[in-house]
Design a protein around this motif. Sequence first.
Motif, PDB file in Angstrom:
ATOM      1  N   TYR A 139      46.273 158.439 -13.360  1.00 21.61           N
ATOM      2  CA  TYR A 139      46.568 159.674 -12.942  1.00 21.61           C
ATOM      3  C   TYR A 139      45.504 160.975 -13.099  1.00 21.61           C
ATOM      4  CZ  TYR A 139      49.335 163.511 -11.253  1.00 21.61           C
ATOM      5  OH  TYR A 139      50.029 164.868 -10.822  1.00 21.61           O
ATOM      6  N   ILE A 140      44.928 160.986 -14.182  1.00 18.77           N
ATOM      7  CA  ILE A 140      44.048 161.864 -14.628  1.00 18.77           C
ATOM      8  C   ILE A 140      42.776 161.755 -13.682  1.00 18.77           C
ATOM      9  CG2 ILE A 140      42.517 162.675 -16.414  1.00 18.77           C
ATOM     10  CD1 ILE A 140      44.792 162.224 -18.534  1.00 18.77           C
ATOM     11  N   LYS A 141      42.105 160.431 -13.649  1.00 22.05           N
ATOM     12  CA  LYS A 141      41.124 160.200 -12.779  1.00 22.05           C
ATOM     13  C   LYS A 141      41.382 160.791 -11.388  1.00 22.05           C
ATOM     14  CE  LYS A 141      37.525 157.803 -11.034  1.00 22.05           C
ATOM     15  NZ  LYS A 141      36.194 158.510 -11.084  1.00 22.05           N
ATOM     16  N   CYS A 142      42.417 160.522 -10.919  1.00 16.61           N
ATOM     17  CA  CYS A 142      42.942 160.881  -9.534  1.00 16.61           C
ATOM     18  C   CYS A 142      42.859 162.445  -9.434  1.00 16.61           C
ATOM     19  CB  CYS A 142      44.400 160.282  -9.068  1.00 16.61           C
ATOM     20  SG  CYS A 142      44.372 158.605  -8.849  1.00 16.61           S
ATOM     21  N   VAL A 143      43.464 163.025 -10.353  1.00 15.53           N
ATOM     22  CA  VAL A 143      43.485 164.401 -10.361  1.00 15.53           C
ATOM     23  C   VAL A 143      42.123 165.122 -10.426  1.00 15.53           C
ATOM     24  CG1 VAL A 143      44.177 166.557 -11.617  1.00 15.53           C
ATOM     25  CG2 VAL A 143      45.675 164.820 -11.103  1.00 15.53           C
ATOM     26  N   GLU A 144      41.319 164.489 -11.311  1.00 14.73           N
ATOM     27  CA  GLU A 144      39.814 164.936 -11.299  1.00 14.73           C
ATOM     28  C   GLU A 144      39.176 164.800 -10.120  1.00 14.73           C
ATOM     29  OE1 GLU A 144      38.554 162.922 -15.198  1.00 14.73           O
ATOM     30  OE2 GLU A 144      39.336 164.657 -16.279  1.00 14.73           O
ATOM     31  N   GLU A 145      39.469 163.678  -9.533  1.00 12.55           N
ATOM     32  CA  GLU A 145      38.532 163.336  -8.177  1.00 12.55           C
ATOM     33  C   GLU A 145      38.972 164.339  -7.238  1.00 12.55           C
ATOM     34  OE1 GLU A 145      36.135 161.113  -7.206  1.00 12.55           O
ATOM     35  OE2 GLU A 145      35.668 160.225  -9.228  1.00 12.55           O
ATOM     36  N   LEU A 146      40.289 164.602  -6.884  1.00 20.77           N
ATOM     37  CA  LEU A 146      40.770 165.591  -5.965  1.00 20.77           C
ATOM     38  C   LEU A 146      40.261 166.954  -6.450  1.00 20.77           C
ATOM     39  CD1 LEU A 146      44.603 164.582  -5.860  1.00 20.77           C
ATOM     40  CD2 LEU A 146      42.634 164.274  -3.880  1.00 20.77           C
ATOM     41  N   LYS A 147      40.060 167.292  -7.669  1.00 19.91           N
ATOM     42  CA  LYS A 147      39.493 168.637  -8.119  1.00 19.91           C
ATOM     43  C   LYS A 147      38.048 168.649  -7.684  1.00 19.91           C
ATOM     44  CE  LYS A 147      38.317 169.383 -12.362  1.00 19.91           C
ATOM     45  NZ  LYS A 147      38.126 169.563 -13.864  1.00 19.91           N
ATOM     46  N   ALA A 148      37.436 167.382  -7.716  1.00 19.72           N
ATOM     47  CA  ALA A 148      36.029 167.385  -7.149  1.00 19.72           C
ATOM     48  C   ALA A 148      35.722 167.486  -5.556  1.00 19.72           C
ATOM     49  CB  ALA A 148      35.305 166.387  -7.563  1.00 19.72           C
ATOM     50  N   GLY A 149      37.042 167.334  -4.831  1.00 15.36           N
ATOM     51  CA  GLY A 149      36.938 167.564  -3.436  1.00 15.36           C
ATOM     52  C   GLY A 149      37.016 165.908  -2.909  1.00 15.36           C
ATOM     53  N   ASN A 150      37.283 165.251  -3.560  1.00 15.47           N
ATOM     54  CA  ASN A 150      37.502 163.927  -3.074  1.00 15.47           C
ATOM     55  C   ASN A 150      38.834 163.437  -2.823  1.00 15.47           C
ATOM     56  OD1 ASN A 150      37.264 161.087  -2.390  1.00 15.47           O
ATOM     57  ND2 ASN A 150      36.312 160.084  -4.430  1.00 15.47           N
ATOM     58  N   THR A 151      39.032 163.481  -1.256  1.00 14.84           N
ATOM     59  CA  THR A 151      40.637 163.476  -0.936  1.00 14.84           C
ATOM     60  C   THR A 151      40.840 162.065  -0.640  1.00 14.84           C
ATOM     61  OG1 THR A 151      39.834 163.586   1.309  1.00 14.84           O
ATOM     62  CG2 THR A 151      40.564 165.544   0.414  1.00 14.84           C
ATOM     63  N   GLU A 152      39.989 161.016  -1.072  1.00 17.92           N
ATOM     64  CA  GLU A 152      40.278 159.672  -0.950  1.00 17.92           C
ATOM     65  C   GLU A 152      41.223 159.342  -2.118  1.00 17.92           C
ATOM     66  OE1 GLU A 152      37.918 155.346  -0.825  1.00 17.92           O
ATOM     67  OE2 GLU A 152      36.906 157.114  -0.194  1.00 17.92           O
ATOM     68  N   PHE A 153      41.086 160.115  -3.012  1.00 19.91           N
ATOM     69  CA  PHE A 153      42.285 159.910  -4.145  1.00 19.91           C
ATOM     70  C   PHE A 153      43.761 160.649  -4.023  1.00 19.91           C
ATOM     71  CE2 PHE A 153      38.506 158.275  -6.102  1.00 19.91           C
ATOM     72  CZ  PHE A 153      38.928 157.196  -7.166  1.00 19.91           C
ATOM     73  N   ARG A 154      43.849 161.077  -2.952  1.00 23.23           N
ATOM     74  CA  ARG A 154      45.277 161.810  -2.705  1.00 23.23           C
ATOM     75  C   ARG A 154      46.464 160.989  -2.704  1.00 23.23           C
ATOM     76  NH1 ARG A 154      44.525 164.725   2.156  1.00 23.23           N
ATOM     77  NH2 ARG A 154      43.544 166.234   0.808  1.00 23.23           N
ATOM     78  N   GLU A 155      46.348 159.812  -1.938  1.00 20.69           N
ATOM     79  CA  GLU A 155      47.585 159.088  -1.926  1.00 20.69           C
ATOM     80  C   GLU A 155      47.728 158.272  -3.491  1.00 20.69           C
ATOM     81  OE1 GLU A 155      50.997 157.006  -1.118  1.00 20.69           O
ATOM     82  OE2 GLU A 155      49.932 158.738  -0.225  1.00 20.69           O
ATOM     83  N   ALA A 156      46.624 157.779  -4.033  1.00 22.30           N
ATOM     84  CA  ALA A 156      46.505 157.133  -5.186  1.00 22.30           C
ATOM     85  C   ALA A 156      47.066 158.080  -6.374  1.00 22.30           C
ATOM     86  CB  ALA A 156      45.066 156.651  -5.842  1.00 22.30           C
ATOM     87  N   ALA A 157      47.057 159.318  -6.218  1.00 20.05           N
ATOM     88  CA  ALA A 157      47.243 160.415  -7.237  1.00 20.05           C
ATOM     89  C   ALA A 157      49.001 160.532  -6.904  1.00 20.05           C
ATOM     90  CB  ALA A 157      46.713 161.647  -6.757  1.00 20.05           C
ATOM     91  N   ALA A 158      49.434 160.556  -5.733  1.00 23.46           N
ATOM     92  CA  ALA A 158      50.671 160.665  -5.339  1.00 23.46           C
ATOM     93  C   ALA A 158      51.564 159.394  -6.097  1.00 23.46           C
ATOM     94  CB  ALA A 158      51.118 160.688  -3.986  1.00 23.46           C
ATOM     95  N   GLN A 159      51.039 158.181  -5.705  1.00 15.50           N
ATOM     96  CA  GLN A 159      51.696 157.073  -6.063  1.00 15.50           C
ATOM     97  C   GLN A 159      51.605 156.772  -7.566  1.00 15.50           C
ATOM     98  OE1 GLN A 159      49.496 153.620  -4.152  1.00 15.50           O
ATOM     99  NE2 GLN A 159      50.477 154.224  -2.128  1.00 15.50           N
ATOM    100  N   THR A 160      50.454 157.326  -8.229  1.00 18.42           N
ATOM    101  CA  THR A 160      50.670 157.161  -9.647  1.00 18.42           C
ATOM    102  C   THR A 160      51.408 158.066 -10.114  1.00 18.42           C
ATOM    103  OG1 THR A 160      48.167 156.377  -9.588  1.00 18.42           O
ATOM    104  CG2 THR A 160      49.112 157.108 -11.680  1.00 18.42           C
ATOM    105  N   ARG A 161      51.439 159.399  -9.903  1.00 19.77           N
ATOM    106  CA  ARG A 161      52.327 160.158 -10.428  1.00 19.77           C
ATOM    107  C   ARG A 161      53.930 159.705 -10.180  1.00 19.77           C
ATOM    108  NH1 ARG A 161      52.403 165.857 -12.490  1.00 19.77           N
ATOM    109  NH2 ARG A 161      54.364 166.274 -12.846  1.00 19.77           N
TER     110      ARG A 161
END
Length: 191
Positions: A139-161
């Motif tokens: 989840y932290i990886k997803c959040v950090e990728e989103l913070k860097a503007g990488n929206t490819e991790f948006r769904e992974a972040a939601a699923q992981t949360r």
Amino acid sequence: MKSHFFAYISRMRFIQRWALMRNTAPENVQEHSHQAAALAHALAVIRNEKFGGHVDAGAVAAAALYHDASEILTGDMPTPIKYDNPAIRGAYKDVEAVANRKLLTMLPEELRRAYAPLLTEVPAETEELVKAADKLSAYIKCVEELKAGNTEFREAAAQTRRALESYGLPEVAYFLEVFMDSFSLTLDQLK
């Protein structure tokens, strides 16, 4: 007797994670294992200090350091494939178990009993916290990728949360409430 165990362990740094996704910051299994160990230790401390637990935080941290050691021999199978169906999940768990047993046999006989609880005989409570820390690291990886503007991790972040919340572990909920927002901040904002 010569042993290749730690030479194999040092190769964790060559196993890349998140292979199916574009990453702004690549992550390897060694980096992930360190973070998972720190998080597992924190979850154990939170369980003990906040929720009356009696788990050995050091043992939990050590188990987390080795939780993906089998990937030295198997490689990292992406989560969407690994968990796509029960047959694949079961077969992969069997492959991981074989790899962990192989790693254990690489140690001198007199050390195997000390490493078995880290590789092949992980206690249930320890495994629960390591699994939560592993997911928290993702989840932290997803959040950090989103913070860097990488929206490819948006769904992974939601699923992981959602997965983290479904565990129903009070120490995970506490971590998410107290510590998680900081991972979305820049260095200047952390001051």
